[in-house]
Design an enzyme around this catalytic site. Sequence first.
Site, PDB file in Angstrom:
ATOM      1  N   HIS A 135      -0.981   0.019   5.670  1.00  0.00           N
ATOM      2  CA  HIS A 135      -1.527   1.002   6.612  1.00  0.00           C
ATOM      3  C   HIS A 135      -0.593   2.182   6.845  1.00  0.00           C
ATOM      4  O   HIS A 135      -0.181   2.468   7.966  1.00  0.00           O
ATOM      5  CB  HIS A 135      -1.891   0.331   7.933  1.00  0.00           C
ATOM      6  CG  HIS A 135      -3.044  -0.613   7.824  1.00  0.00           C
ATOM      7  ND1 HIS A 135      -3.767  -1.037   8.920  1.00  0.00           N
ATOM      8  CD2 HIS A 135      -3.606  -1.225   6.748  1.00  0.00           C
ATOM      9  CE1 HIS A 135      -4.725  -1.868   8.513  1.00  0.00           C
ATOM     10  NE2 HIS A 135      -4.641  -1.994   7.199  1.00  0.00           N
TER      11      HIS A 135
ATOM     12  N   GLU B  16     -15.235   4.023   9.480  1.00  0.00           N
ATOM     13  CA  GLU B  16     -15.717   5.145  10.285  1.00  0.00           C
ATOM     14  C   GLU B  16     -15.578   6.479   9.556  1.00  0.00           C
ATOM     15  O   GLU B  16     -14.679   6.659   8.723  1.00  0.00           O
ATOM     16  CB  GLU B  16     -14.897   5.258  11.583  1.00  0.00           C
ATOM     17  CG  GLU B  16     -14.964   4.060  12.489  1.00  0.00           C
ATOM     18  CD  GLU B  16     -14.078   4.201  13.718  1.00  0.00           C
ATOM     19  OE1 GLU B  16     -14.183   3.325  14.598  1.00  0.00           O
ATOM     20  OE2 GLU B  16     -13.286   5.175  13.798  1.00  0.00           O
TER      21      GLU B  16
ATOM     22  N   TYR C 137      -9.585   7.864  19.574  1.00  0.00           N
ATOM     23  CA  TYR C 137     -10.674   7.357  18.743  1.00  0.00           C
ATOM     24  C   TYR C 137     -10.892   5.850  18.895  1.00  0.00           C
ATOM     25  O   TYR C 137     -11.720   5.276  18.198  1.00  0.00           O
ATOM     26  CB  TYR C 137     -10.481   7.811  17.292  1.00  0.00           C
ATOM     27  CG  TYR C 137     -10.807   9.275  17.215  1.00  0.00           C
ATOM     28  CD1 TYR C 137     -12.084   9.711  16.906  1.00  0.00           C
ATOM     29  CD2 TYR C 137      -9.861  10.227  17.606  1.00  0.00           C
ATOM     30  CE1 TYR C 137     -12.410  11.054  16.942  1.00  0.00           C
ATOM     31  CE2 TYR C 137     -10.189  11.569  17.648  1.00  0.00           C
ATOM     32  CZ  TYR C 137     -11.464  11.978  17.312  1.00  0.00           C
ATOM     33  OH  TYR C 137     -11.801  13.308  17.375  1.00  0.00           O
TER      34      TYR C 137
ATOM     35  N   GLN D 275       0.808  -1.213   0.000  1.00  0.00           N
ATOM     36  CA  GLN D 275       0.000   0.000   0.000  1.00  0.00           C
ATOM     37  C   GLN D 275       0.843   1.265   0.000  1.00  0.00           C
ATOM     38  O   GLN D 275       0.300   2.369   0.054  1.00  0.00           O
ATOM     39  CB  GLN D 275      -0.923  -0.002   1.221  1.00  0.00           C
ATOM     40  CG  GLN D 275      -1.932  -1.127   1.219  1.00  0.00           C
ATOM     41  CD  GLN D 275      -2.688  -1.233   2.530  1.00  0.00           C
ATOM     42  OE1 GLN D 275      -2.917  -0.247   3.217  1.00  0.00           O
ATOM     43  NE2 GLN D 275      -3.074  -2.437   2.892  1.00  0.00           N
TER      44      GLN D 275
ATOM     45  N   TYR E 121     -11.174 -10.113  10.747  1.00  0.00           N
ATOM     46  CA  TYR E 121     -11.336 -10.758   9.455  1.00  0.00           C
ATOM     47  C   TYR E 121     -11.585 -12.249   9.626  1.00  0.00           C
ATOM     48  O   TYR E 121     -10.905 -12.926  10.391  1.00  0.00           O
ATOM     49  CB  TYR E 121     -10.084 -10.568   8.600  1.00  0.00           C
ATOM     50  CG  TYR E 121      -9.929  -9.171   8.048  1.00  0.00           C
ATOM     51  CD1 TYR E 121     -10.901  -8.619   7.215  1.00  0.00           C
ATOM     52  CD2 TYR E 121      -8.813  -8.409   8.335  1.00  0.00           C
ATOM     53  CE1 TYR E 121     -10.761  -7.346   6.699  1.00  0.00           C
ATOM     54  CE2 TYR E 121      -8.655  -7.132   7.815  1.00  0.00           C
ATOM     55  CZ  TYR E 121      -9.634  -6.608   6.995  1.00  0.00           C
ATOM     56  OH  TYR E 121      -9.489  -5.342   6.483  1.00  0.00           O
TER      57      TYR E 121
END
Length: 402
Positions: free
Chosen positions: A170, A268, A278, A105, A289
């Site tokens: 991430h 979210e 958060y 990513q 998963y």
Amino acid sequence: MDRRTFLAASGLTVAGTLAGCSAPSDNQQGDGDTATDSRQTDDSATAVTVETVADGLESPWSITPLPDGSQLLVTERVGSVVLVDSADGTVTPVSNAPSVYASGQGGMLDAALHPDFPDPAWVYLTYSKANDSGESATHLGRGRLNVTDAQFEEFEHLHVAEPFVDSDGHFGSRVVFGPDGLVYMTVGDRQFKNFGPDHVAQDRTNELGTTLRLTPSGGIPDANPFTDDPDAVDSIFSYGHRNAQGMTVHPDTGAIWQAEFGEQDGDEINIVERGANYGWPVADEGCTYGSGDPIGVSHADRDDVVAPVYSWDCGSGGFPPSGATFYTGDAFTEWTGDLLVGGLASQYLARFTVDGRTVEEATPLLADRGWRIRDVVVEPGSGHILAVVDASNAPIVRLQPA
């Protein structure tokens, strides 16, 4: 690469098992000159014309219009920055961009213009880079963009979100300027799976799973929430995030809004507050998963965390949200103040009505086209909506009233 209206539709295969994290196929086609999206929660259908601005882009990650609207600055995750002529679709590579770690990513990720661009002509980029051990981290840098010559005349690295990690996932990596003139930057949790209080996103001694706030030159603002805490990193503005890949500023309140990936579901939309937790992963609405087991407890069960203003709970199918913006143009006046969020695995552009902290999903856009929507912006002047598709050989598309 002249503009043209898309003529045909076909599906998009998504490989892998991580929602919002898998790689798209190359199969990119369009659908008609005019589309009326049928899935809706409001009272009227929304007819839009969809046309290409440019195509042939390689995994575009962000789209940033220059102030006069004549050019679009586009990052490609594979490691490039390009300028796209918004009228004829000509794509011009920008030279002297930083080298990046383009794996998984990671790569060349988000971009933001200095609030006074083009004077100064700073463009802020987020990207992943690796150290000598092959571990990677999310970086922030800036370069002075010479639009005429399509080059960064200088480029400087401003901040590294530490620690470096042996992971390709991430990175987070949205960046915006707040109304305070400071730089807000998201950093993902780098896919650590120890779902408990010792998770990196709950540990303020590192910068993973956070929103960072920095000065335009990469320094630490005196008003950051943890500058007097010896057990916290001074750059942190908020924490307890999993992987926020959407971020935008509310046009009326100036609040920072984020769209964040959950694990399985648990996606979210958050309003980011100074020093707030958060919850990830000690408070979450999603599940693991495969197993479907809860992760932590619900946000409602803890008074030390901030709950999302909108979420996709476990079992909902999720959304995987990416780039986000508030609609402020004149072309779709009935959408003024609505939040637009790109959907990846969900493969549509979501529109949400917003009233304070009350957020409701309205008419989906670009549904049934098989497009993973990576980023979305409002075009200066015209008020049309521009979106980039996450794929190889990808288009930038423009939505305008039918």
